[in-house]
Design a protein around this motif. Structure first.
Motif, PDB file in Angstrom:
ATOM      1  N   ARG A   5       0.851  -1.203   0.000  1.00 39.99           N
ATOM      2  CA  ARG A   5       0.000   0.000   0.000  1.00 39.99           C
ATOM      3  C   ARG A   5       0.884   1.250   0.000  1.00 39.99           C
ATOM      4  NH1 ARG A   5      -5.587  -1.100   0.858  1.00 39.99           N
ATOM      5  NH2 ARG A   5      -6.018  -3.069   1.860  1.00 39.99           N
ATOM      6  N   ASN A   6       0.753   2.120   1.031  1.00 38.07           N
ATOM      7  CA  ASN A   6       1.564   3.352   0.991  1.00 38.07           C
ATOM      8  C   ASN A   6       2.887   3.187   1.749  1.00 38.07           C
ATOM      9  OD1 ASN A   6       0.781   3.490   3.664  1.00 38.07           O
ATOM     10  ND2 ASN A   6       0.619   5.732   3.648  1.00 38.07           N
ATOM     11  N   ASN A  25      -3.669  10.937  10.659  1.00 38.43           N
ATOM     12  CA  ASN A  25      -4.550  10.120   9.826  1.00 38.43           C
ATOM     13  C   ASN A  25      -3.921   9.882   8.465  1.00 38.43           C
ATOM     14  OD1 ASN A  25      -7.225  11.944  11.265  1.00 38.43           O
ATOM     15  ND2 ASN A  25      -6.742   9.832  11.662  1.00 38.43           N
ATOM     16  N   ALA A  26      -4.251   8.751   7.888  1.00 33.17           N
ATOM     17  CA  ALA A  26      -3.846   8.396   6.523  1.00 33.17           C
ATOM     18  C   ALA A  26      -2.337   8.332   6.302  1.00 33.17           C
ATOM     19  CB  ALA A  26      -4.486   9.345   5.502  1.00 33.17           C
ATOM     20  N   GLN A  27      -1.596   7.979   7.350  1.00 33.53           N
ATOM     21  CA  GLN A  27      -0.144   7.900   7.205  1.00 33.53           C
ATOM     22  C   GLN A  27       0.345   6.460   6.998  1.00 33.53           C
ATOM     23  OE1 GLN A  27       1.575  10.765   6.849  1.00 33.53           O
ATOM     24  NE2 GLN A  27      -0.490  11.608   7.021  1.00 33.53           N
ATOM     25  N   GLY A  28      -0.513   5.492   7.319  1.00 32.19           N
ATOM     26  CA  GLY A  28      -0.127   4.095   7.097  1.00 32.19           C
ATOM     27  C   GLY A  28      -0.180   3.207   8.328  1.00 32.19           C
ATOM     28  N   LYS A  29      -0.811   3.665   9.388  1.00 27.76           N
ATOM     29  CA  LYS A  29      -0.864   2.859  10.632  1.00 27.76           C
ATOM     30  C   LYS A  29      -1.649   1.559  10.422  1.00 27.76           C
ATOM     31  CE  LYS A  29      -2.764   6.183  13.043  1.00 27.76           C
ATOM     32  NZ  LYS A  29      -2.840   7.233  11.983  1.00 27.76           N
ATOM     33  N   THR A  30      -2.835   1.699   9.869  1.00 25.96           N
ATOM     34  CA  THR A  30      -3.644   0.493   9.646  1.00 25.96           C
ATOM     35  C   THR A  30      -2.976  -0.409   8.604  1.00 25.96           C
ATOM     36  OG1 THR A  30      -5.633   1.703  10.238  1.00 25.96           O
ATOM     37  CG2 THR A  30      -5.961  -0.337   9.040  1.00 25.96           C
ATOM     38  N   ASN A  31      -2.337   0.214   7.612  1.00 25.10           N
ATOM     39  CA  ASN A  31      -1.625  -0.593   6.619  1.00 25.10           C
ATOM     40  C   ASN A  31      -0.546  -1.460   7.271  1.00 25.10           C
ATOM     41  OD1 ASN A  31      -3.185   0.703   4.760  1.00 25.10           O
ATOM     42  ND2 ASN A  31      -1.564   2.050   3.974  1.00 25.10           N
ATOM     43  N   ARG A  46      -9.838  -5.780   6.187  1.00 23.50           N
ATOM     44  CA  ARG A  46     -10.649  -4.719   5.601  1.00 23.50           C
ATOM     45  C   ARG A  46     -11.471  -5.237   4.437  1.00 23.50           C
ATOM     46  NH1 ARG A  46      -5.804  -0.501   4.720  1.00 23.50           N
ATOM     47  NH2 ARG A  46      -6.332   0.944   6.382  1.00 23.50           N
ATOM     48  N   ASN A  52      -5.442  -4.947  -4.399  1.00 21.58           N
ATOM     49  CA  ASN A  52      -5.452  -3.592  -3.835  1.00 21.58           C
ATOM     50  C   ASN A  52      -4.331  -3.358  -2.822  1.00 21.58           C
ATOM     51  OD1 ASN A  52      -7.707  -3.248  -5.350  1.00 21.58           O
ATOM     52  ND2 ASN A  52      -9.130  -3.518  -3.647  1.00 21.58           N
ATOM     53  N   VAL A  54      -1.147  -3.949  -3.397  1.00 22.55           N
ATOM     54  CA  VAL A  54       0.050  -3.429  -4.071  1.00 22.55           C
ATOM     55  C   VAL A  54      -0.076  -1.911  -4.206  1.00 22.55           C
ATOM     56  CG1 VAL A  54       1.415  -3.546  -6.199  1.00 22.55           C
ATOM     57  CG2 VAL A  54       0.247  -5.589  -5.346  1.00 22.55           C
ATOM     58  N   SER A  55       1.012  -1.230  -3.939  1.00 23.41           N
ATOM     59  CA  SER A  55       1.044   0.221  -4.027  1.00 23.41           C
ATOM     60  C   SER A  55       0.558   0.702  -5.402  1.00 23.41           C
ATOM     61  CB  SER A  55       2.487   0.696  -3.796  1.00 23.41           C
ATOM     62  OG  SER A  55       2.652   1.971  -4.361  1.00 23.41           O
ATOM     63  N   PHE A  56      -0.133   1.847  -5.398  1.00 22.70           N
ATOM     64  CA  PHE A  56      -0.630   2.400  -6.655  1.00 22.70           C
ATOM     65  C   PHE A  56       0.504   2.567  -7.670  1.00 22.70           C
ATOM     66  CE2 PHE A  56      -3.685   4.758  -3.671  1.00 22.70           C
ATOM     67  CZ  PHE A  56      -4.600   3.707  -3.695  1.00 22.70           C
TER      68      PHE A  56
HETATM   69  N1  LIG Z   1      -2.649   0.213  -2.734  1.00 21.39           N
HETATM   70  C1  LIG Z   1      -2.322   1.390  -2.196  1.00 21.39           C
HETATM   71  N2  LIG Z   1      -1.269   2.095  -2.685  1.00 21.39           N
HETATM   72  C2  LIG Z   1      -0.913   3.271  -2.138  1.00 21.39           C
HETATM   73  N3  LIG Z   1      -1.547   3.846  -1.118  1.00 21.39           N
HETATM   74  C3  LIG Z   1      -2.597   3.198  -0.591  1.00 21.39           C
HETATM   75  C4  LIG Z   1      -3.030   1.936  -1.096  1.00 21.39           C
HETATM   76  N4  LIG Z   1      -4.109   1.514  -0.362  1.00 21.39           N
HETATM   77  C5  LIG Z   1      -4.330   2.485   0.532  1.00 21.39           C
HETATM   78  N5  LIG Z   1      -3.427   3.482   0.416  1.00 21.39           N
HETATM   79  C6  LIG Z   1      -3.316   4.729   1.191  1.00 21.39           C
HETATM   80  O1  LIG Z   1      -2.681   4.504   2.407  1.00 21.39           O
HETATM   81  C7  LIG Z   1      -2.940   5.625   3.227  1.00 21.39           C
HETATM   82  C8  LIG Z   1      -2.819   5.269   4.693  1.00 21.39           C
HETATM   83  O2  LIG Z   1      -3.876   4.417   5.061  1.00 21.39           O
HETATM   84  P1  LIG Z   1      -4.049   3.844   6.542  1.00 21.39           P
HETATM   85  O3  LIG Z   1      -5.409   3.269   6.599  1.00 21.39           O
HETATM   86  O4  LIG Z   1      -2.945   2.953   6.912  1.00 21.39           O
HETATM   87  O5  LIG Z   1      -3.990   5.167   7.412  1.00 21.39           O
HETATM   88  P2  LIG Z   1      -3.960   5.328   8.994  1.00 21.39           P
HETATM   89  O6  LIG Z   1      -2.620   5.852   9.368  1.00 21.39           O
HETATM   90  O7  LIG Z   1      -4.412   4.080   9.629  1.00 21.39           O
HETATM   91  O8  LIG Z   1      -5.016   6.478   9.184  1.00 21.39           O
HETATM   92  P3  LIG Z   1      -6.193   6.672  10.260  1.00 21.39           P
HETATM   93  O9  LIG Z   1      -5.571   7.295  11.466  1.00 21.39           O
HETATM   94  O10 LIG Z   1      -7.124   7.598   9.577  1.00 21.39           O
HETATM   95  O11 LIG Z   1      -6.801   5.331  10.528  1.00 21.39           O
HETATM   96  C9  LIG Z   1      -4.290   6.154   2.781  1.00 21.39           C
HETATM   97  O12 LIG Z   1      -4.152   7.496   2.402  1.00 21.39           O
HETATM   98  C10 LIG Z   1      -4.649   5.329   1.565  1.00 21.39           C
HETATM   99  O13 LIG Z   1      -5.156   6.073   0.504  1.00 21.39           O
END
Ligand SMILES: Nc1ncnc2c1ncn2[C@@H]1O[C@H](COP(=O)(O)OP(=O)(O)OP(=O)(O)O)[C@@H](O)[C@H]1O
Ligand SMILES: [Mg+2]
Length: 361
Positions: A5-6, A25-31, A46, A52, A54-56
């Motif tokens: 992912r990211n 938020n959206a930095q990659g914690k859940t990833n 999820r 999905n 694999v990184s974009f």
């Molecule tokens: N396949 C992918 N390639 C690149 N980026 C991706 C991919 N799938 C998801 N992302 C991005 O990864 C980013 C981080 O997602 P993540 O859910 O890990 O955030 P988070 O740190 O858990 O945020 P929050 O605090 O809101 O839960 C999101 O902006 C999302 O768009």
């Protein structure tokens, strides 16, 4: 890991106690939590498809885990390409990705679990089935076979309205479904009796009371408490149901009862927690259940599962938060959150900051 992912190409050296990963938020914690969960061999929590992951910006992704299980250092690697995954156990390729299930074990806790008591039955079935998949090597295959058989029977039921299907054909599927279904129910019951014992202890500690907590398996097939029934008895009753109810199932076009329709109900002092419990009681019960899941895994395997807490700490009050941290002191744990601080008085903690997919200790 690479292109997950990211998350950038990165390797991390984690603490064998608590790791706290914080960031906006959206930095990659859940990833990151999801990538560790993937090493159990399960699918993404999820509900995402493998392509999905694999990184974009890339074509392939990989996760490499240097892990300790079965009393020794081992490794699990997963490659994602073209929407499929290939798994390697100690660098040896495995034919099926499911072959690594039950090796490296983890317990996952996300905010969506907090609604476990209130949610529909499906999430509660998932809760036990996910644990059983990691605990019982034959369980994932059993589930697959049951679901395939169920699908076949349902197709047959639907077609029977239009064509004349020989009753002998139904007999075969009914028998097969009853055989597989009874195995699933028995395994769930055995697991629940252990889970209940541990959850009760945890609940009393969280609520600092002596309330009695009971978990009942609500079978769609028979009334009353099924926990004393043998597998053969369950099979007999399920088969009886399938045969008797067949005409009605044909009208419905699906199999209306079976382990795929069963549920759990939690009782506090004999009262349904779903119907009468306060928000706080329901939360405490979920915490108690989740911690019990880890304890039972430890009891049955002799190994400690890794505990993954994504974003749940911010949802909990101070007392429950502290109880959680104290309970997890001896387990390798990954906690995520947005705040820089977790709890003040705790030593065995390693901090990581995550920003834009890269992690810094
Ligand atoms: N396949 C992918 N390639 C690149 N980026 C991706 C991919 N799938 C998801 N992302 C991005 O990864 C980013 C981080 O997602 P993540 O859910 O890990 O955030 P988070 O740190 O858990 O945020 P929050 O605090 O809101 O839960 C999101 O902006 C999302 O768009
Ligand atoms: Mg998140």
């Amino acid at each position: 890991m690479k292109n997950y992912r990211n998350l950038e190409e990165n390797s991390f050296d984690f603490n064998d106690k608590i790791n706290y990963i914080y960031g906006d938020n959206a930095q990659g914690k859940t990833n990151l939590i999801e990538s560790i969960w993937m090493l159990t061999g399960a699918r993404s929590f999820r509900g995402t498809k493998d392509n999905n992951i694999v990184s974009f910006e890339a074509e392939t992704a990989k996760i490499d885990g240097k892990l300790f299980f079965e009393q020794r250092d081992q490794s699990i690697s997963i490659f994602f390409a073209n929407g499929r995954r290939r798994v390697f156990l100690n660098d040896i390729p495995r034919t099926y990705p499911t072959e690594i299930i039950g090796k490296f074990r983890a317990v996952l806790f996300t905010p969506s679990h907090l609604a476990l008591v209130k949610d529909g039955p499906e999430s509660r079935r998932k809760f036990i089935d996910a644990a059983l998949c990691q605990l019982t090597p034959t369980y994932p295959q059993l589930m697959v076979k049951y679901n395939q058989t169920l699908k076949h029977r349902n197709i047959l039921l639907k077609n029977s309205q239009m064509q004349n299907i020989k009753s002998g054909l139904f007999e075969v599927w009914n028998y097969k479904l009853a055989e597989l279904g009874s195995k699933i129910i028995k395994k769930r019951l055995e697991y629940l009796s252990r889970l209940e014992r541990e959850a009760l202890i945890n609940y009393c500690e969280i609520s600092s009371g002596k309330e009695s907590l009971k978990i009942s398996y609500i079978s769609s097939i028979f009334k009353g408490d099924p926990s004393t029934k043998s597998e053969a008895e369950i099979e007999k009753e399920f088969l009886h149901y399938l045969n008797c109810e067949q005409k009605r199932d044909e009208k419905r076009g699906f199999t209306s009862k079976g382990p795929h329709k069963d549920d759990l109900e939690i009782f506090l002092q004999g009262k349904s927690l779903k119907q009468f419990g306060s928000q706080g009681q329901q939360r405490s019960a979920v915490l108690a259940l989740k911690l019990a899941e880890a304890t039972v895994m430890n009891q049955l395997t002799g190994e400690s599962p890794v505990v993954l807490l994504d974003d749940v700490m911010s949802e909990l009050d101070e007392t429950r938060k502290n109880y959680m941290i104290e309970s997890l002191e001896n387990w390798q744990t990954f906690i995520t959150g947005c705040e820089k601080n977790l709890v003040s008085s705790f030593e065995n903690l390693k901090f990581f900051h995550i920003a834009n997919g890269s992690l810094v200790e």
